[in-house]
Design a protein around this motif. Structure first.
Motif, PDB file in Angstrom:
ATOM      1  N   ILE A 287       0.838  -1.201   0.000  1.00  0.00           N
ATOM      2  CA  ILE A 287       0.000   0.000   0.000  1.00  0.00           C
ATOM      3  C   ILE A 287       0.871   1.248   0.000  1.00  0.00           C
ATOM      4  CG2 ILE A 287      -1.604   1.345   1.404  1.00  0.00           C
ATOM      5  CD1 ILE A 287      -1.803  -2.411   1.209  1.00  0.00           C
ATOM      6  N   GLU A 288       1.857   1.301   0.879  1.00  0.00           N
ATOM      7  CA  GLU A 288       2.754   2.460   0.934  1.00  0.00           C
ATOM      8  C   GLU A 288       3.509   2.633  -0.389  1.00  0.00           C
ATOM      9  OE1 GLU A 288       6.697   4.009   3.342  1.00  0.00           O
ATOM     10  OE2 GLU A 288       5.461   2.452   4.247  1.00  0.00           O
ATOM     11  N   GLN A 289       3.943   1.542  -0.967  1.00  0.00           N
ATOM     12  CA  GLN A 289       4.664   1.611  -2.240  1.00  0.00           C
ATOM     13  C   GLN A 289       3.753   2.108  -3.358  1.00  0.00           C
ATOM     14  OE1 GLN A 289       5.969  -2.433  -2.458  1.00  0.00           O
ATOM     15  NE2 GLN A 289       7.723  -2.098  -1.119  1.00  0.00           N
ATOM     16  N   LEU A 290       2.497   1.662  -3.365  1.00  0.00           N
ATOM     17  CA  LEU A 290       1.547   2.140  -4.374  1.00  0.00           C
ATOM     18  C   LEU A 290       1.257   3.625  -4.204  1.00  0.00           C
ATOM     19  CD1 LEU A 290      -0.988  -0.813  -4.528  1.00  0.00           C
ATOM     20  CD2 LEU A 290       0.409   0.055  -6.415  1.00  0.00           C
ATOM     21  N   GLU A 291       1.152   4.072  -2.965  1.00  0.00           N
ATOM     22  CA  GLU A 291       0.908   5.491  -2.723  1.00  0.00           C
ATOM     23  C   GLU A 291       2.015   6.344  -3.333  1.00  0.00           C
ATOM     24  OE1 GLU A 291      -1.762   5.498   1.333  1.00  0.00           O
ATOM     25  OE2 GLU A 291       0.415   5.514   1.556  1.00  0.00           O
ATOM     26  N   LYS A 292       3.243   5.890  -3.215  1.00  0.00           N
ATOM     27  CA  LYS A 292       4.381   6.623  -3.803  1.00  0.00           C
ATOM     28  C   LYS A 292       4.365   6.531  -5.329  1.00  0.00           C
ATOM     29  CE  LYS A 292       7.355   6.089   0.197  1.00  0.00           C
ATOM     30  NZ  LYS A 292       8.491   5.352   0.754  1.00  0.00           N
ATOM     31  N   SER A 293       4.168   5.350  -5.863  1.00  0.00           N
ATOM     32  CA  SER A 293       4.213   5.151  -7.320  1.00  0.00           C
ATOM     33  C   SER A 293       3.101   5.885  -8.049  1.00  0.00           C
ATOM     34  CB  SER A 293       4.100   3.664  -7.667  1.00  0.00           C
ATOM     35  OG  SER A 293       5.219   2.959  -7.239  1.00  0.00           O
ATOM     36  N   LEU A 294       1.907   5.907  -7.456  1.00  0.00           N
ATOM     37  CA  LEU A 294       0.735   6.474  -8.130  1.00  0.00           C
ATOM     38  C   LEU A 294       0.331   7.840  -7.590  1.00  0.00           C
ATOM     39  CD1 LEU A 294      -1.421   3.226  -8.283  1.00  0.00           C
ATOM     40  CD2 LEU A 294      -0.091   4.255 -10.145  1.00  0.00           C
ATOM     41  N   ASP A 295       1.044   8.323  -6.567  1.00  0.00           N
ATOM     42  CA  ASP A 295       0.741   9.606  -5.928  1.00  0.00           C
ATOM     43  C   ASP A 295      -0.718   9.643  -5.462  1.00  0.00           C
ATOM     44  OD1 ASP A 295       1.310  12.105  -4.900  1.00  0.00           O
ATOM     45  OD2 ASP A 295       0.808  13.146  -6.767  1.00  0.00           O
ATOM     46  N   VAL A 296      -1.089   8.666  -4.656  1.00  0.00           N
ATOM     47  CA  VAL A 296      -2.437   8.555  -4.085  1.00  0.00           C
ATOM     48  C   VAL A 296      -2.305   8.313  -2.586  1.00  0.00           C
ATOM     49  CG1 VAL A 296      -3.480   7.651  -6.199  1.00  0.00           C
ATOM     50  CG2 VAL A 296      -2.636   6.066  -4.471  1.00  0.00           C
ATOM     51  N   ARG A 297      -3.409   8.423  -1.864  1.00  0.00           N
ATOM     52  CA  ARG A 297      -3.450   8.106  -0.439  1.00  0.00           C
ATOM     53  C   ARG A 297      -4.639   7.175  -0.183  1.00  0.00           C
ATOM     54  NH1 ARG A 297       0.776   8.434   2.093  1.00  0.00           N
ATOM     55  NH2 ARG A 297      -0.252   8.631   4.083  1.00  0.00           N
ATOM     56  N   PHE A 298      -4.350   6.009   0.328  1.00  0.00           N
ATOM     57  CA  PHE A 298      -5.404   5.097   0.737  1.00  0.00           C
ATOM     58  C   PHE A 298      -5.868   5.478   2.136  1.00  0.00           C
ATOM     59  CE2 PHE A 298      -3.372   2.603  -2.555  1.00  0.00           C
ATOM     60  CZ  PHE A 298      -4.447   2.009  -3.196  1.00  0.00           C
ATOM     61  N   LEU A 299      -7.155   5.324   2.391  1.00  0.00           N
ATOM     62  CA  LEU A 299      -7.665   5.541   3.737  1.00  0.00           C
ATOM     63  C   LEU A 299      -7.132   4.419   4.623  1.00  0.00           C
ATOM     64  CD1 LEU A 299     -11.388   6.460   2.934  1.00  0.00           C
ATOM     65  CD2 LEU A 299      -9.469   8.004   3.375  1.00  0.00           C
ATOM     66  N   PRO A 300      -6.807   4.701   5.887  1.00  0.00           N
ATOM     67  CA  PRO A 300      -6.235   3.664   6.763  1.00  0.00           C
ATOM     68  C   PRO A 300      -7.310   2.736   7.345  1.00  0.00           C
ATOM     69  CG  PRO A 300      -6.335   5.741   7.935  1.00  0.00           C
ATOM     70  CD  PRO A 300      -6.812   6.013   6.521  1.00  0.00           C
ATOM     71  N   HIS A 301      -8.095   2.145   6.473  1.00  0.00           N
ATOM     72  CA  HIS A 301      -9.188   1.268   6.858  1.00  0.00           C
ATOM     73  C   HIS A 301      -9.189   0.033   5.957  1.00  0.00           C
ATOM     74  CE1 HIS A 301     -13.157  -0.072   8.132  1.00  0.00           C
ATOM     75  NE2 HIS A 301     -13.419  -0.283   6.865  1.00  0.00           N
ATOM     76  N   ALA A 302      -9.385  -1.136   6.561  1.00  0.00           N
ATOM     77  CA  ALA A 302      -9.493  -2.377   5.793  1.00  0.00           C
ATOM     78  C   ALA A 302     -10.836  -3.019   6.081  1.00  0.00           C
ATOM     79  CB  ALA A 302      -8.371  -3.343   6.163  1.00  0.00           C
TER      80      ALA A 302
ATOM     81  N   LEU B 220      -1.553  -5.846   9.623  1.00  0.00           N
ATOM     82  CA  LEU B 220      -2.116  -4.800   8.762  1.00  0.00           C
ATOM     83  C   LEU B 220      -1.831  -3.378   9.256  1.00  0.00           C
ATOM     84  CD1 LEU B 220      -5.569  -6.328   7.775  1.00  0.00           C
ATOM     85  CD2 LEU B 220      -3.593  -5.949   6.286  1.00  0.00           C
ATOM     86  N   ALA B 221      -1.175  -3.227  10.398  1.00  0.00           N
ATOM     87  CA  ALA B 221      -0.926  -1.897  10.976  1.00  0.00           C
ATOM     88  C   ALA B 221      -0.258  -0.905  10.021  1.00  0.00           C
ATOM     89  CB  ALA B 221      -0.116  -2.023  12.267  1.00  0.00           C
ATOM     90  N   PRO B 222       0.651  -1.331   9.135  1.00  0.00           N
ATOM     91  CA  PRO B 222       1.251  -0.341   8.228  1.00  0.00           C
ATOM     92  C   PRO B 222       0.240   0.326   7.286  1.00  0.00           C
ATOM     93  CG  PRO B 222       2.602  -2.315   8.289  1.00  0.00           C
ATOM     94  CD  PRO B 222       1.321  -2.638   9.025  1.00  0.00           C
ATOM     95  N   CYS B 223      -0.924  -0.279   7.095  1.00  0.00           N
ATOM     96  CA  CYS B 223      -1.883   0.278   6.136  1.00  0.00           C
ATOM     97  C   CYS B 223      -3.282   0.486   6.692  1.00  0.00           C
ATOM     98  CB  CYS B 223      -1.957  -0.595   4.887  1.00  0.00           C
ATOM     99  SG  CYS B 223      -2.513  -2.279   5.189  1.00  0.00           S
ATOM    100  N   ALA B 224      -3.586  -0.008   7.888  1.00  0.00           N
ATOM    101  CA  ALA B 224      -4.957   0.108   8.406  1.00  0.00           C
ATOM    102  C   ALA B 224      -4.956   0.282   9.916  1.00  0.00           C
ATOM    103  CB  ALA B 224      -5.777  -1.115   8.021  1.00  0.00           C
ATOM    104  N   GLN B 225      -5.697   1.280  10.369  1.00  0.00           N
ATOM    105  CA  GLN B 225      -5.888   1.486  11.801  1.00  0.00           C
ATOM    106  C   GLN B 225      -7.329   1.189  12.217  1.00  0.00           C
ATOM    107  OE1 GLN B 225      -3.887   4.148  10.132  1.00  0.00           O
ATOM    108  NE2 GLN B 225      -2.403   2.561  10.629  1.00  0.00           N
ATOM    109  N   SER B 226      -8.212   1.022  11.254  1.00  0.00           N
ATOM    110  CA  SER B 226      -9.583   0.617  11.560  1.00  0.00           C
ATOM    111  C   SER B 226      -9.964  -0.521  10.625  1.00  0.00           C
ATOM    112  CB  SER B 226     -10.560   1.792  11.436  1.00  0.00           C
ATOM    113  OG  SER B 226     -10.662   2.230  10.100  1.00  0.00           O
ATOM    114  N   PHE B 227     -10.922  -1.322  11.087  1.00  0.00           N
ATOM    115  CA  PHE B 227     -11.312  -2.520  10.362  1.00  0.00           C
ATOM    116  C   PHE B 227     -12.818  -2.617  10.360  1.00  0.00           C
ATOM    117  CE2 PHE B 227      -7.063  -4.067  10.170  1.00  0.00           C
ATOM    118  CZ  PHE B 227      -6.458  -3.448  11.248  1.00  0.00           C
ATOM    119  N   GLY B 228     -13.356  -3.198   9.329  1.00  0.00           N
ATOM    120  CA  GLY B 228     -14.799  -3.357   9.252  1.00  0.00           C
ATOM    121  C   GLY B 228     -15.154  -4.633   8.544  1.00  0.00           C
TER     122      GLY B 228
END
Length: 166
Positions: A113-128, A150-158
């Motif tokens: 997720i972090e690598q994609l954010e850099k490559s595509l210049d986007v921000r994913f919400l920290p939710h899975a 999942l902590a590197p990419c998500a702080q909330s879960f649903g």
């Protein structure tokens, strides 16, 4: 070293969560987005053309897949075992010029997720959003080992669009 495509690779991944044996005929999914996840399920009119949905699908058979789709269908990217990256786009930019991150192992999904954010210049919400067959999604969402993974990419879960914070 390439990851073996086998049920044992998924069983080893599942064992990290200390939930017992991998249930027979089980499947797990984790969905992240740069928009609220419910927009993908029942508020599609709120999606933007650049809205992204990233899904990790892990069947017990071992043939896991990560799929990144853009709402306007500009590109579709898939990562599969053994560092198999597939990009589908009519634009040369996405097929050849974007530096797509590699994913050699199911275990490395959170870092993707972090690598994609850099490559595509986007921000994913920290939710899975978690889906599961063979285990209750609530059990996975509350599992401290899965949360740590999942902590590197998500702080909330649903699950079923309910959110449970850390």
């Amino acid at each position: 070293m390439p990851e073996e495509i086998s049920p044992s690779a998924v069983a080893q991944w599942f064992a990290l969560f200390d939930l017992g044996a991998l249930p027979h005929d089980s499947t797990f999914s984790f969905v992240l987005s740069n928009d609220p996840i419910e927009h993908w399920f029942y508020k599609r009119n709120k999606l933007r053309p650049e809205s992204l949905k990233l899904e990790l699908l892990v069947p017990c058979t071992g043939h896991w897949r990560v799929q990144l789709e853009r709402n306007d269908n500009l590109y579709l990217a898939q990562w599969r075992p053994n560092d198999d990256l597939r990009i589908d786009s009519e634009q040369l930019r996405y097929r050849k010029l974007v530096k797509w991150p590699r994913l050699a192992s199911l275990m490395d999904f959170p870092q993707l997720i972090e690598q994609l954010e850099k490559s595509l210049d986007v921000r994913f919400l920290p939710h899975a959003n978690i889906g599961a067959r063979g285990v209750e999604p609530e059990t996975l969402a509350s599992n401290p080992h899965l949360r740590r993974w999942l902590a590197p990419c998500a702080q909330s879960f649903g699950w079923n669009w309910k959110v449970q914070s850390l």
